[in-house]
Motif scaffolding. Structure first.
Motif, PDB file in Angstrom:
ATOM      1  N   HIS A  82     -32.109  -2.253  -5.184  1.00  0.00           N
ATOM      2  CA  HIS A  82     -31.659  -3.311  -4.277  1.00  0.00           C
ATOM      3  C   HIS A  82     -32.449  -4.595  -4.528  1.00  0.00           C
ATOM      4  CE1 HIS A  82     -30.019  -5.165  -0.697  1.00  0.00           C
ATOM      5  NE2 HIS A  82     -31.253  -5.424  -0.282  1.00  0.00           N
ATOM      6  N   GLU A  83     -33.767  -4.463  -4.661  1.00  0.00           N
ATOM      7  CA  GLU A  83     -34.603  -5.642  -4.920  1.00  0.00           C
ATOM      8  C   GLU A  83     -34.261  -6.272  -6.265  1.00  0.00           C
ATOM      9  OE1 GLU A  83     -38.579  -4.186  -4.550  1.00  0.00           O
ATOM     10  OE2 GLU A  83     -38.494  -4.080  -2.360  1.00  0.00           O
ATOM     11  N   LEU A  84     -33.982  -5.446  -7.270  1.00  0.00           N
ATOM     12  CA  LEU A  84     -33.607  -5.972  -8.584  1.00  0.00           C
ATOM     13  C   LEU A  84     -32.287  -6.727  -8.492  1.00  0.00           C
ATOM     14  CD1 LEU A  84     -34.100  -6.202 -11.620  1.00  0.00           C
ATOM     15  CD2 LEU A  84     -32.924  -4.016 -11.887  1.00  0.00           C
ATOM     16  N   ALA A  85     -31.334  -6.169  -7.759  1.00  0.00           N
ATOM     17  CA  ALA A  85     -30.047  -6.847  -7.599  1.00  0.00           C
ATOM     18  C   ALA A  85     -30.230  -8.191  -6.885  1.00  0.00           C
ATOM     19  CB  ALA A  85     -29.081  -5.958  -6.826  1.00  0.00           C
ATOM     20  N   GLU A  86     -31.077  -8.218  -5.865  1.00  0.00           N
ATOM     21  CA  GLU A  86     -31.348  -9.475  -5.158  1.00  0.00           C
ATOM     22  C   GLU A  86     -32.018 -10.486  -6.083  1.00  0.00           C
ATOM     23  OE1 GLU A  86     -33.687  -8.506  -1.736  1.00  0.00           O
ATOM     24  OE2 GLU A  86     -31.945  -7.911  -0.543  1.00  0.00           O
ATOM     25  N   TYR A  87     -32.955 -10.025  -6.905  1.00  0.00           N
ATOM     26  CA  TYR A  87     -33.642 -10.928  -7.834  1.00  0.00           C
ATOM     27  C   TYR A  87     -32.648 -11.480  -8.857  1.00  0.00           C
ATOM     28  CZ  TYR A  87     -36.573 -12.704 -11.543  1.00  0.00           C
ATOM     29  OH  TYR A  87     -37.129 -13.496 -12.497  1.00  0.00           O
ATOM     30  N   LYS A  88     -31.768 -10.619  -9.376  1.00  0.00           N
ATOM     31  CA  LYS A  88     -30.783 -11.087 -10.347  1.00  0.00           C
ATOM     32  C   LYS A  88     -29.888 -12.161  -9.731  1.00  0.00           C
ATOM     33  CE  LYS A  88     -30.366  -7.013 -13.319  1.00  0.00           C
ATOM     34  NZ  LYS A  88     -29.458  -5.928 -13.747  1.00  0.00           N
ATOM     35  N   LEU A  89     -29.487 -11.943  -8.483  1.00  0.00           N
ATOM     36  CA  LEU A  89     -28.652 -12.928  -7.798  1.00  0.00           C
ATOM     37  C   LEU A  89     -29.412 -14.240  -7.615  1.00  0.00           C
ATOM     38  CD1 LEU A  89     -26.009 -13.584  -6.336  1.00  0.00           C
ATOM     39  CD2 LEU A  89     -27.051 -12.682  -4.250  1.00  0.00           C
ATOM     40  N   ALA A  90     -30.666 -14.139  -7.172  1.00  0.00           N
ATOM     41  CA  ALA A  90     -31.477 -15.343  -6.981  1.00  0.00           C
ATOM     42  C   ALA A  90     -31.712 -16.054  -8.309  1.00  0.00           C
ATOM     43  CB  ALA A  90     -32.809 -14.982  -6.330  1.00  0.00           C
ATOM     44  N   ALA A  91     -31.955 -15.297  -9.364  1.00  0.00           N
ATOM     45  CA  ALA A  91     -32.183 -15.900 -10.677  1.00  0.00           C
ATOM     46  C   ALA A  91     -30.920 -16.602 -11.160  1.00  0.00           C
ATOM     47  CB  ALA A  91     -32.618 -14.828 -11.678  1.00  0.00           C
ATOM     48  N   ALA A  92     -29.777 -15.983 -10.924  1.00  0.00           N
ATOM     49  CA  ALA A  92     -28.521 -16.600 -11.347  1.00  0.00           C
ATOM     50  C   ALA A  92     -28.277 -17.899 -10.580  1.00  0.00           C
ATOM     51  CB  ALA A  92     -27.364 -15.642 -11.130  1.00  0.00           C
ATOM     52  N   GLU A  93     -28.703 -17.952  -9.324  1.00  0.00           N
ATOM     53  CA  GLU A  93     -28.512 -19.158  -8.509  1.00  0.00           C
ATOM     54  C   GLU A  93     -29.529 -20.240  -8.844  1.00  0.00           C
ATOM     55  OE1 GLU A  93     -28.829 -17.650  -4.564  1.00  0.00           O
ATOM     56  OE2 GLU A  93     -26.779 -16.888  -4.527  1.00  0.00           O
ATOM     57  N   ARG A  94     -30.773 -19.860  -9.138  1.00  0.00           N
ATOM     58  CA  ARG A  94     -31.861 -20.839  -9.273  1.00  0.00           C
ATOM     59  C   ARG A  94     -32.167 -21.259 -10.707  1.00  0.00           C
ATOM     60  NH1 ARG A  94     -35.321 -17.353  -5.368  1.00  0.00           N
ATOM     61  NH2 ARG A  94     -34.426 -17.971  -3.398  1.00  0.00           N
ATOM     62  N   PHE A  95     -32.059 -20.357 -11.643  1.00  0.00           N
ATOM     63  CA  PHE A  95     -32.510 -20.656 -12.997  1.00  0.00           C
ATOM     64  C   PHE A  95     -31.352 -21.137 -13.851  1.00  0.00           C
ATOM     65  CE2 PHE A  95     -35.516 -17.087 -11.836  1.00  0.00           C
ATOM     66  CZ  PHE A  95     -36.517 -17.935 -11.426  1.00  0.00           C
TER      67      PHE A  95
END
Length: 132
Positions: A82-95
């Motif tokens: 779950h944390e990895l999925a959240e990080y991937k989503l955040a990375a896709a939005e921010r980076f």
């Protein structure tokens, strides 16, 4: 006619008594050893029963601990996924993506080229004005 002598002498009687006594003594010795072995077998069976009970309890405890460890591992795995999925989503939005970085790089290079062209024109115009 054939006749048998039915008299028994003392040496024969002593031999019969000794053989009978030896047979009876051997029978008592074997019987005592059999009873001793029976008691030993019963004690061994009792000990094995206790050991089996202890072993069964140990196996049950080990199974319980294994189940708890598996549950904990699954919980951690689920939380990590779950944390990895959240990080991937955040990375896709921010980076920035590679494609967007290339586009920006191309625009910067084009802008630098245009500035270079303008600077060349200005320098050429300044040189022409000084010559004139």
């Amino acid at each position: 006619m054939l006749q048998f002598d039915m008299t028994v002498g003392i040496p024969t009687l002593i031999t019969i008594v000794v053989l009978a006594g030896s047979g009876i003594g051997a029978w008592y010795a074997v019987r005592a050893k059999g009873q001793e072995n029976t008691k030993a077998i019963e004690k061994l069976e009792e000990d094995i029963g206790k050991q089996l009970t202890t072993l069964a309890a140990s196996v049950a405890l080990a199974n319980l601990k294994t189940e708890k460890a598996i549950e904990k591992a699954e919980e951690v795995r689920g939380r990590t996924a779950h944390e990895l999925a959240e990080y991937k989503l955040a990375a896709a939005e921010r980076f920035a993506t590679n494609a967007s970085i290339r586009q920006v790089e191309e625009r910067i290079v084009q802008s630098i080229d245009r500035l270079g062209d303008r600077l060349d024109k200005w320098l050429d115009n300044s040189a022409k004005k000084k010559e004139a």
